[in-house]
Scaffold this active site. Structure first.
Site, PDB file in Angstrom:
ATOM      1  N   ASP A 144       7.734  -6.189   3.203  1.00  0.00           N
ATOM      2  CA  ASP A 144       6.284  -6.382   3.074  1.00  0.00           C
ATOM      3  C   ASP A 144       5.942  -7.752   2.478  1.00  0.00           C
ATOM      4  O   ASP A 144       6.500  -8.144   1.455  1.00  0.00           O
ATOM      5  CB  ASP A 144       5.685  -5.305   2.163  1.00  0.00           C
ATOM      6  CG  ASP A 144       5.699  -3.939   2.822  1.00  0.00           C
ATOM      7  OD1 ASP A 144       6.337  -3.780   3.877  1.00  0.00           O
ATOM      8  OD2 ASP A 144       5.076  -3.023   2.256  1.00  0.00           O
ATOM      9  N   ASP A 152       6.117   3.191  11.449  1.00  0.00           N
ATOM     10  CA  ASP A 152       6.800   2.693  10.249  1.00  0.00           C
ATOM     11  C   ASP A 152       7.963   3.609   9.853  1.00  0.00           C
ATOM     12  O   ASP A 152       7.780   4.803   9.627  1.00  0.00           O
ATOM     13  CB  ASP A 152       5.734   2.629   9.128  1.00  0.00           C
ATOM     14  CG  ASP A 152       6.162   1.788   7.954  1.00  0.00           C
ATOM     15  OD1 ASP A 152       7.331   1.392   7.890  1.00  0.00           O
ATOM     16  OD2 ASP A 152       5.306   1.535   7.087  1.00  0.00           O
TER      17      ASP A 152
HETATM   18  C1  GLA Z   1       5.184  -0.039   4.534  1.00  0.00           C
HETATM   19  C2  GLA Z   1       4.768  -1.100   5.555  1.00  0.00           C
HETATM   20  C3  GLA Z   1       3.415  -1.659   5.128  1.00  0.00           C
HETATM   21  C4  GLA Z   1       2.393  -0.539   5.065  1.00  0.00           C
HETATM   22  C5  GLA Z   1       2.881   0.567   4.136  1.00  0.00           C
HETATM   23  C6  GLA Z   1       1.999   1.800   4.203  1.00  0.00           C
HETATM   24  O1  GLA Z   1       5.391  -0.608   3.287  1.00  0.00           O
HETATM   25  O2  GLA Z   1       5.734  -2.107   5.631  1.00  0.00           O
HETATM   26  O3  GLA Z   1       3.003  -2.675   6.026  1.00  0.00           O
HETATM   27  O4  GLA Z   1       2.199  -0.039   6.366  1.00  0.00           O
HETATM   28  O5  GLA Z   1       4.201   0.985   4.468  1.00  0.00           O
HETATM   29  O6  GLA Z   1       2.468   2.828   3.422  1.00  0.00           O
END
Ligand code: GLA
Length: 505
Positions: A329, A269
């Site tokens: 997200d 990520d």
């Molecule tokens: C980001 C990602 C999520 C999750 C969070 C964890 O927002 O897009 O899917 O993994 O980080 O902190």
């Protein structure tokens, strides 16, 4: 929006779900401005480290603008002040403030992410986030295919429901439930631990898990003993989105740790990497971990998570990726789900065996959409050949949620070996997605985006079949249906879906 290209939705979700501490500011009833630099010493993370945030705010009348910098991310915020009360939002996230509070005796007493109390004080010149050394990424080259994920990965991920409240015991019981619920038999194989598992690097740079995961190898062994596979999470920056240590400068070391534990899947990520790298460096930075995973010799599915920046669908496979997020997200609501899937139009040509577009994990069963909406969610994810990573509590899911997640005829559309991704055609409130399948049949899904039930007519001529439609099955009613005079008509409830599999003679 996040400064740079991390989307506002993503940053807001990070702020809300990760519970990072933010500082804040604005002119109050007492006439004091909220403008300036504020520092909030944060709460203690699960690895014992303290979060910290810097807030740089400008005030114009009752309007606030500025930047929030946390260990995990940097985000632009906008907000308002009324009297002593202020609210700050991340653009595009919607109606819920990221930080809301009051100016009290020159301090900002606020609630962040809905439930984390914070106190921000005026920042001194030395108040800043820890600096991070720049490490030049490697020259670009093509990472060979790892031969994995020939159909979209299926499994479960901890983030959507548990966020930071995930631990060893929960993962074990979830793995048990994956078996007893029938999820495993239906193809949901990966049990993926998301952010907040990380400890603190030791003197040799090795990253252990924190107290919530006392023995990651034993946990992996347990998950494997159930016939399942296990996934984990890190990122190319110094910190994950939730502020925990990530893999910057330790890529090979972390990949080896993951392989030694028996990890089968890595979600990687971007988060704080944007504080170190420019967007133009996304490819070599992701390639570095792609190479590191392959160097371990263990088959590890590589999931890129950078929210679709830099047209990732065009190069994700070259850096060793098996799937890549194409959106910010997801949230457990209709508009978020539809917004994410509609962003797949431009990504459609790039999906195929071994490399998939990922509009984010499933929210089915998390309670804020109707079952019609969840059936639409499942149908659309199958039509766009998305990874199917359940994000609900498998241990306690209702019969209806189970029927949606375990609909084998719908899963077969997702897992079709041809690996084509459907694209939509819109006609008023009705959106039709057509996915060609390996056996020459097609899946056709008609989604009713409107607020009232609507009649949909599917015309065989639009399906590009090799002959007249001879066999058609409704994949939600599990009944064969008949095309009459080359068409099939059905009433679709508001936000519902008609999903057919149609084959020619
Ligand atoms: C980001 C990602 C999520 C999750 C969070 C964890 O927002 O897009 O899917 O993994 O980080 O902190």
């Amino acid at each position: 929006m996040i400064v740079g290209k991390l989307s506002g939705r993503t940053s807001a979700a990070i702020a809300i779900l990760c519970g990072l501490s933010l500082g804040l500011a604005a002119v109050s009833a007492s006439g004091q401005s909220l403008a300036g630099r504020w520092v909030a010493e944060g709460r203690t993370l699960d690895n014992g480290e303290q979060t910290k945030s810097i807030l740089e705010l400008k005030q114009n009348g009752d309007e606030l603008t500025g930047v929030v910098k946390t260990l995990g991310f940097t985000a632009e915020v906008k907000g308002t002040v009324k009297g002593n009360h202020f609210e700050l939002f991340v653009a595009e996230w919607g109606k819920r403030p990221v930080v809301v509070g009051d100016l009290v005796n020159g301090e900002l007493h606020a609630m962040e992410g809905g439930h984390h109390p914070i106190v921000a004080k005026p920042a001194g010149p030395n108040d800043d986030l820890p600096s991070v050394a720049y490490i030049e990424p490697p020259p670009l080259h093509k990472v060979p295919s790892n031969g994995l994920a020939l159909t979209p990965p299926m499994g479960w991920n901890s983030w959507n429901l548990f966020a930071g409240k995930i631990d060893d015991a929960t993962v074990r019981t979830m793995a048990d439930a994956m078996v007893t619920s029938g999820m495993k038999d239906a193809g949901y194989i990966y049990v993926n631990i998301d952010d907040t598992w990380e400890g603190v690097r030791d003197a040799h740079g090795v990253l252990p898990s924190n107290h919530k995961f006392p023995d990651m190898k034993a946990l992996a062994d347990y998950v494997h003993s159930k016939g399942l596979k296990i996934g984990i999470y890190s990122g190319p920056g110094a910190r994950t989105c939730a502020g925990y240590p990530a893999s910057l400068g330790h890529e090979a070391q972390d990949a080896k740790t993951f392989a030694d534990w028996g990890i089968d899947y890595l979600k990687y990520d971007w988060c704080s990497a944007r504080n170190t790298y420019k967007d133009e460096q996304l490819q070599p930075v992701y390639q570095k971990m792609g190479d590191a995973l392959q160097a371990t010799g263990r088959p590890i599915v590589y999931s890129l998570c950078e929210y679709g920046m830099g047209d990732v669908e065009k190069w994700g496979t070259e850096v060793g990726g098996n799937l890549w997020r194409t959106t910010g997200d997801i949230r457990d609501d209709w508009s978020s789900m539809i917004e994410n899937v509609e962003k797949q139009v431009k990504t459609a040509p790039y999906a195929g065996p071994g490399h998939w577009n990922d509009p984010d994990m499933l929210e089915i069963g998390n309670g804020h959409m109707s079952n019609d909406e969840y059936r639409t969610h499942m149908s659309l994810w199958a039509l766009v050949a998305s990874p199917l990573l359940a994000g609900n509590d498998i241990r306690t899911m209702s019969a209806e949620t189970r029927a949606i997640l375990l609909n084998k005829e719908v899963i077969a559309i997702d897992q079709d070996p041809l690996g084509k991704q459907a694209s939509p055609v819109k006609n008023g409130d009705l959106e039709t997605w057509i996915k060609p399948l390996a056996d020459g049949s097609v899946a056709v899904g008609v989604v009713n985006l409107g607020g009232a039930a609507a009649q949909a007519t599917v015309k065989a001529a639009d399906l590009h079949l090799a002959g007249a439609a001879s066999k058609a099955r409704d994949l939600w009613s599990h009944k064969d249906v008949e095309f009459k005079n080359g068409a099939y008509a059905s009433t679709i409830p508001s936000h519902g879906v008609l999903l057919l599999r149609v084959s020619a003679k």
